[in-house]
Design a protein around this motif. Structure first.
Motif, short mmCIF file in Angstrom:
data_model
loop_
_atom_site.label_atom_id
_atom_site.label_comp_id
_atom_site.label_asym_id
_atom_site.label_seq_id
_atom_site.Cartn_x
_atom_site.Cartn_y
_atom_site.Cartn_z
N ASP A 154 27.18 19.08 30.51
CA ASP A 154 27.64 17.69 30.40
C ASP A 154 27.40 16.95 31.71
O ASP A 154 26.97 15.79 31.71
CB ASP A 154 29.12 17.63 30.02
N THR A 155 27.65 17.61 32.83
CA THR A 155 27.42 17.00 34.15
C THR A 155 25.94 16.72 34.36
O THR A 155 25.57 15.65 34.84
CB THR A 155 27.96 17.92 35.27
N ARG A 156 25.07 17.67 33.98
CA ARG A 156 23.62 17.47 34.13
C ARG A 156 23.17 16.26 33.32
O ARG A 156 22.38 15.45 33.79
CB ARG A 156 22.86 18.70 33.64
N ILE A 157 23.67 16.17 32.09
CA ILE A 157 23.27 15.05 31.21
C ILE A 157 23.71 13.72 31.81
O ILE A 157 22.96 12.75 31.82
CB ILE A 157 23.84 15.26 29.79
N LYS A 158 24.94 13.67 32.34
CA LYS A 158 25.43 12.43 32.96
C LYS A 158 24.57 12.03 34.15
O LYS A 158 24.24 10.86 34.32
CB LYS A 158 26.89 12.60 33.41
N HIS A 159 24.18 13.00 34.99
CA HIS A 159 23.35 12.69 36.15
C HIS A 159 21.97 12.24 35.74
O HIS A 159 21.36 11.40 36.41
CB HIS A 159 23.26 13.90 37.09
#
Length: 162
Positions: A154-159
């Motif tokens: 989820d963090t990778r997608i947000k970045h």
């Protein structure tokens, strides 16, 4: 994205686990005998790719490497052991965790030298993202690593969306 996930069999992380053992030579290192980080990254990517392809049973490509930590040096003559397991899957993507350990063969001392998370995407025969089998989470460790992997994904997608 091709949609074949409904007839795919779930797989446990242990089914795709991989271990690679490599001896480090002078050509892998600087003049002081420290193995290049890029050489270690190459082996991390390779073992993670084995796990990804074992899981999806198709072509898989590296999308990202993150949380790469070089904890201790690896030296010429060491045996580098890389253990890799799949932690998380989502549609076509897979997170693979890799742990690197160096062994001094003369002393028998083993040291954890690095860790990394590598994300792969499965591709179909036309080079398009394709669904991957779901993970069968059989142990508490599997469930914990899956949830932690979901948070990282989820963090990778947000970045990526920034």
């Amino acid at each position: 994205m091709s949609s074949e996930s409904s007839n795919m069999r779930e797989k446990s992380p242990s089914e795709s686990h991989a271990e690679v053992i490599v001896r480090m030579f002078p050509s892998d290192a600087n003049p002081a005998g420290n193995v290049f980080g890029g050489e270690i990254l190459k082996h991390i990517d390779m073992v993670a790719g084995i796990v990804a392809q074992r899981h999806c049973q198709s072509n898989a490509v590296t999308v990202s490497m993150d949380s790469v930590n070089f904890l201790k040096p690896v030296f010429v003559g060491n045996v580098l052991t890389l253990n890799a397991r799949i932690n998380y899957v989502h549609n076509s993507s897979m997170e693979i965790e890799v742990r690197a350990e160096a062994e001094d063969i003369v002393t028998g001392i083993r040291t954890v030298t690095g860790t990394a998370f590598v994300t792969f995407v499965a591709l179909d025969k036309n080079g398009k993202p394709t669904h991957v089998p779901k993970l069968s989470l059989k142990t508490d460790d599997d469930r914990i690593k899956f949830e932690e992997g979901k948070i990282r994904m989820d963090t990778r997608i947000k970045h990526r969306q920034k």
